[in-house]
Design a protein around this motif. Structure first.
Motif, short mmCIF file in Angstrom:
data_model
loop_
_atom_site.label_atom_id
_atom_site.label_comp_id
_atom_site.label_asym_id
_atom_site.label_seq_id
_atom_site.Cartn_x
_atom_site.Cartn_y
_atom_site.Cartn_z
N ILE A 38 77.31 -3.68 76.85
CA ILE A 38 77.30 -4.56 75.68
C ILE A 38 75.87 -4.75 75.17
CG2 ILE A 38 77.74 -6.92 74.88
CD1 ILE A 38 80.09 -7.01 76.87
N ILE A 39 74.93 -4.97 76.10
CA ILE A 39 73.53 -5.15 75.71
C ILE A 39 73.00 -3.89 75.02
CG2 ILE A 39 71.18 -5.42 76.60
CD1 ILE A 39 72.37 -7.20 78.81
N HIS A 40 73.30 -2.74 75.62
CA HIS A 40 72.84 -1.47 75.05
C HIS A 40 73.41 -1.30 73.64
CE1 HIS A 40 72.47 2.93 74.57
NE2 HIS A 40 71.48 2.86 75.44
N HIS A 41 74.69 -1.60 73.49
CA HIS A 41 75.32 -1.49 72.18
C HIS A 41 74.65 -2.43 71.17
CE1 HIS A 41 78.44 -1.22 69.10
NE2 HIS A 41 78.50 -2.55 69.10
N ASN A 42 74.42 -3.67 71.57
CA ASN A 42 73.81 -4.64 70.67
C ASN A 42 72.39 -4.24 70.27
OD1 ASN A 42 76.04 -6.30 70.53
ND2 ASN A 42 75.33 -7.69 72.13
N LEU A 47 65.95 7.69 81.41
CA LEU A 47 65.62 7.03 82.67
C LEU A 47 66.52 5.83 82.90
CD1 LEU A 47 61.71 7.16 82.60
CD2 LEU A 47 63.25 8.39 84.16
N PHE A 48 66.82 5.10 81.83
CA PHE A 48 67.76 3.98 81.95
C PHE A 48 69.12 4.49 82.41
CE2 PHE A 48 71.23 1.81 79.65
CZ PHE A 48 71.25 0.63 80.40
N LEU A 49 69.60 5.58 81.80
CA LEU A 49 70.90 6.14 82.19
C LEU A 49 70.88 6.66 83.62
CD1 LEU A 49 71.89 8.06 78.92
CD2 LEU A 49 72.66 5.80 79.69
N THR A 88 65.01 -2.94 79.21
CA THR A 88 64.04 -3.73 78.47
C THR A 88 62.91 -2.86 77.93
OG1 THR A 88 64.53 -5.64 79.89
CG2 THR A 88 62.52 -5.75 78.59
N SER A 89 62.53 -1.85 78.72
CA SER A 89 61.48 -0.93 78.27
C SER A 89 61.92 -0.14 77.04
CB SER A 89 61.12 0.05 79.40
OG SER A 89 60.59 -0.65 80.51
N VAL A 90 63.20 0.24 77.00
CA VAL A 90 63.72 0.95 75.83
C VAL A 90 63.54 0.08 74.58
CG1 VAL A 90 65.83 1.78 74.70
CG2 VAL A 90 65.37 2.38 77.09
#
Length: 210
Positions: A68-72, A90-92, A129-131
């Motif tokens: 949800i956060i990634h989508h938002n 890297l997140f994935l 958060t880095s993204v």
């Protein structure tokens, strides 16, 4: 040449990310095995999987939250470059690794297992958060996201990894309590939302960008 992979839009990044999330959420359930015991011992055998069930539910909830956060966040990220692509990969990577520590904590339920599990979630939160922080700093966010908004959203992204770091300390005293420590994310997120609304006057965190 350095920015040759850059451009407008994030559709391919989002598509790949959604695919990874879907696979991870599916893999989480594969840690369960039907007990190979006589029918009379089945209730006890299922009961022995309690820790496995708790770790599954916790991981599913947190991974779902990050989807949800990634989508938002990507509703407000409008462009990309090579660095952002790598940060998202890297997140994935951190997300795709989660089934392993989830099964470890579910099978062993020790302090060391929890530490491995929590560190994985710390990495997930920090990389997510880095993204966002890089996208905001590099000018890839919607023009309606100002510097204050970007900074506050970055702070929000650090809530979850901070809670999981705290849970490692809690686990040194009580492993059972450590399992419930991530619930602190809920009230802390609520406090952040109220603070954000008061500072920006927005009724929705991404209202102005949608």
């Amino acid at each position: 040449m350095v920015r040759v992979l850059g451009g407008e839009g994030t559709d391919r990044m989002e598509g790949m990310s959604d695919g990874v999330f879907a696979i991870v959420l599916t893999l989480l359930v594969l840690q369960f095995e039907v007990p190979d015991v006589p029918a009379s011992r089945l209730p006890a055998a299922v009961g022995d999987q309690e820790t496995l069930l708790v770790s599954y539910l916790l991981s599913f909830a947190v991974v779902g939250l990050y989807w949800i956060i990634h989508h938002n966040l990507f509703q407000s990220i409008t462009g990309h470059d090579r660095v952002l692509l790598w940060l998202n990969l890297l997140f994935l990577l951190s997300i795709s690794f989660l089934p392993y520590p989830t099964e470890i904590i579910g099978s062993y339920g020790t302090q060391f297992a929890w530490t491995v599990y929590a560190i994985n979630f710390v990495l997930v939160g920090v990389l997510m958060t880095s993204v966002w922080a890089y996208a905001a700093r590099a000018g890839f966010t919607d023009s309606r996201i100002n510097e204050q908004d970007a900074r506050l959203i970055t702070i929000r992204g650090l809530i979850s990894p901070a809670v999981f770091l705290f849970s490692i300390v809690v686990a040194t005293q009580s492993l059972s309590l450590a399992f419930f420590t991530p619930l602190l994310i809920i009230p802390l997120q609520w406090v952040w939302v109220r603070y954000y609304q008061r500072r920006t006057g927005a009724s929705n965190v991404f209202q102005d960008a949608e």
